[in-house]
Design an enzyme around this catalytic site. Structure first.
Site, PDB file in Angstrom:
ATOM      1  N   TYR A   1       0.587  -6.183   1.132  1.00 33.85           N
ATOM      2  CA  TYR A   1       1.529  -7.153   0.597  1.00 33.85           C
ATOM      3  C   TYR A   1       0.917  -8.020  -0.487  1.00 33.85           C
ATOM      4  O   TYR A   1       1.609  -8.801  -1.129  1.00 33.85           O
ATOM      5  CB  TYR A   1       2.071  -8.040   1.722  1.00 33.85           C
ATOM      6  CG  TYR A   1       3.089  -7.317   2.557  1.00 33.85           C
ATOM      7  CD1 TYR A   1       4.416  -7.240   2.160  1.00 33.85           C
ATOM      8  CD2 TYR A   1       2.710  -6.675   3.727  1.00 33.85           C
ATOM      9  CE1 TYR A   1       5.353  -6.559   2.915  1.00 33.85           C
ATOM     10  CE2 TYR A   1       3.636  -5.987   4.485  1.00 33.85           C
ATOM     11  CZ  TYR A   1       4.952  -5.940   4.077  1.00 33.85           C
ATOM     12  OH  TYR A   1       5.863  -5.244   4.829  1.00 33.85           O
ATOM     13  N   GLU A   2      -0.398  -7.909  -0.680  1.00 33.30           N
ATOM     14  CA  GLU A   2      -1.000  -8.637  -1.779  1.00 33.30           C
ATOM     15  C   GLU A   2      -0.902  -7.858  -3.080  1.00 33.30           C
ATOM     16  O   GLU A   2      -1.351  -8.311  -4.122  1.00 33.30           O
ATOM     17  CB  GLU A   2      -2.470  -8.968  -1.472  1.00 33.30           C
ATOM     18  CG  GLU A   2      -2.619  -9.973  -0.362  1.00 33.30           C
ATOM     19  CD  GLU A   2      -3.986 -10.613  -0.342  1.00 33.30           C
ATOM     20  OE1 GLU A   2      -4.271 -11.426  -1.240  1.00 33.30           O
ATOM     21  OE2 GLU A   2      -4.752 -10.304   0.562  1.00 33.30           O
ATOM     22  N   GLY A   3      -0.313  -6.670  -3.027  1.00 38.55           N
ATOM     23  CA  GLY A   3      -0.121  -5.886  -4.230  1.00 38.55           C
ATOM     24  C   GLY A   3       0.993  -6.462  -5.072  1.00 38.55           C
ATOM     25  O   GLY A   3       1.863  -7.180  -4.598  1.00 38.55           O
TER      26      GLY A   3
END
Length: 368
Positions: A123-125
């Site tokens: 989800y940090e993408g």
């Protein structure tokens, strides 16, 4: 260690907090925070805000995004952002979970049940653009680093390890991203690893030494609530080559290297940007375009003149050398790979927080 808390975050989304939720004459804790231009008196129900707290290990950052759905049935448009940050970070409240929970229970905003979580690396993408012409992103934080891009070749999809690809729907489209977050490979964690102090608790009386530091340096550094004594080598080599040997041990053989990255375009944020600014490679306000080899060139210049180089950070040589090793020997970028270093894209600070906010709008059913 406390630095592992970097990935925790909270999400809140609300319609216009100044008019739809509260009357204008009601005094609230956020009075004065929102610009009048971002929450006008005659705002319609089509104006809403996404509020994202990035609760990292070294500081907590808030992003308030303004969205306007100008035409019913169409996607909302990102109009602006308010940003602020405070210290200490989430790690300072590790023993006070109940107090933190109560604060958010009292929030006047819409807070979905799953708003607070430890964020999975995928989800940090980030994804820029929804067309075939996309760019990847590189983010370098204090405790972790992330790489994300939209694969264009079947070979990448076939040869990528399990867990590095993620599929998700956003705004009625499905994407398969290559994205991975490497905890322990952020800039500050890399300093500890280079010094050989990553798995220690400071060790009273012990000084960690490195060829990346001036020979005369004797200093203290507090990170994650732990005090470390560090300094330069009293004897032996110093400068770029021995320093690079030290930082190379931190990344070599430990990161996946997709071949496609050498032929892709990337934006680079956070400490990539900051260290380029610190060494006058780019302008603070406008950013700039660099090649990977530019980081190595500057690292050599700084490291080979340690005794004479004036800097606000004694870690500048180590940081530049680590960034070079991370890009070349970690991710496998070529010397000629071009990086766009930016703080903002279209005047909006771009990072995982914005992507996560888009995802939340989708999940709440207000993206169309």
């Amino acid at each position: 260690m406390a630095t592992a808390w970097r990935a925790a975050f909270l999400m809140l989304v609300t319609s216009c907090v100044c008019s739809t939720v509260f009357h204008r004459d009601q005094r609230t804790w956020f009075e004065g925070v929102f610009l009048s231009s971002m929450c006008p008196i005659n705002v319609s129900a089509s104006t809403l805000y996404g509020i994202m707290f990035d609760a990292g290990s070294t500081g907590t950052r808030i992003h308030v995004y303004t969205f306007v759905q100008k035409i019913p049935g169409q996607l909302p448009i990102l109009e602006g952002e308010i940003f602020d940050s405070v210290k200490p970070g989430l790690s300072a409240f590790v023993d006070q979970p109940k107090q933190v929970r109560e604060i958010f229970k009292k929030s006047p905003f819409l807070v979905p049940n799953d708003s607070v979580s430890i964020m999975d690396g995928s989800y940090e993408g980030q994804l820029h653009g929804q067309s075939r012409e996309t760019v990847g992103t590189l983010d370098l934080g204090g405790a972790s680093t992330q790489i994300t891009f939209l694969p264009q070749f079947k070979k990448t999809l076939e040869q990528t390890p399990r867990g590095y690809l993620t599929s998700f729907e956003m705004f009625n489209s499905t994407y398969k991203l290559y994205t991975h977050s490497y905890l322990g490979f952020g800039l500050k964690a890399a300093r500890l690893a280079t010094l050989g102090a990553l798995e220690t608790e400071g060790i009273d009386g012990h000084t960690f030494r490195s060829a990346c530091l001036p020979r005369w340096l004797e200093a203290e550094w507090i990170f994650g609530g732990v005090k470390y004594h560090y300094g330069g080598n009293k004897e032996g080599e110093m400068g770029f080559e021995p320093c690079y040997t030290e930082v190379l041990r931190v990344v070599q053989g430990k990161l996946h290297q997709p071949d496609e990255v050498q032929r892709s375009s990337f934006y680079a944020f956070s400490y990539y940007y900051d260290r380029a600014v610190d060494t006058d490679m780019i302008d603070y306000e406008t950013g700039g375009v660099l090649k990977v080899e530019d980081f190595e060139r500057k690292a050599r210049e700084v490291c080979d003149n340690l005794e004479n180089f004036a800097s606000g950070s004694p870690f500048l040589c180590m940081d530049l050398s680590y960034i070079t090793a991370l890009l070349k020997d970690g991710f496998g970028f070529a010397d000629s790979t071009v990086l766009q270093l930016s703080k903002k894209v279209n005047n909006i600070e771009t990072g995982w927080a914005l992507g996560a906010t888009f995802h939340l709008l989708q999940s709440l059913g207000i993206s169309h």
